[in-house]
Design a protein around this motif. Structure first.
Motif: not given
Length: 171
Positions: A5-8, A135-142, A160-161, A165-167
């Motif tokens: 998966h990571r290779k592709e 793809l949407i990530f929401s993470i703390p601001g520190s 990979h993500m 999503i698009h495969k």
């Protein structure tokens, strides 16, 4: 050894970086800069960077603009994920998700507990999802939280993500 998966995985992901804050400016936004630096160091692109106030409508508006842009495949938001009254990022983005990826928040809180802030990790509402095939990530601001999320979770999997999503999406 890299998995198949990571290779592709997609090698160059086009990302928006959004900092949610009422007080930061481009000159003082260490976390937004850290995200951009890490993305660029890992051969990803950042065609959009913005600082957005802690306001549901403004956050939602810029995220919707990003997720409907043909130029972007992922959005990484930092800030506004805590439990203070002004922390409204999660309430702004989660309703947009077509698919919620709860493992991201679970793993982030675990890693944050283990490597960064201990039991204070229960205050984080970090989240991830897919909206309009973006793809949407929401993470703390520190800066510590940003570095942890980027190095341990986002950078190892973002390509990979996006590929997943698009495969099977008709272009």
């Amino acid at each position: 050894m890299l998995s198949k998966h990571r290779k592709e995985a997609k090698a160059n992901v086009r990302c928006a970086v959004l900092t949610v804050s009422d007080t930061r400016m481009k000159e003082t936004d260490k976390s937004g800069k850290r995200i951009m630096d890490l993305l660029i160091e890992n051969d990803h692109q950042v065609p959009l960077y913005r600082i957005v106030p802690d306001d549901k409508e403004q956050i939602r508006m810029i995220v919707e603009k990003a997720m409907y842009s043909d130029k972007l495949e992922a959005v990484i938001i930092n800030g506004g994920t805590g439990i203070a009254y002004r922390d409204v990022t999660i309430e702004s983005v989660e309703p947009l998700f077509d698919k919620h990826l709860p493992g991201f928040g679970e793993l982030f809180r675990f890693l944050s507990f283990q490597y960064d802030i201990g039991t204070a990790s229960i205050l984080s509402r970090a989240t991830c999802g897919v909206a309009n095939n973006c793809l949407i990530f929401s993470i703390p601001g520190s800066t510590g939280a940003v570095t942890l999320a980027m190095e341990k979770l986002i950078l190892p999997e973002i390509g990979h993500m996006v590929k997943e999503i698009h495969k099977d999406v008709q272009q």
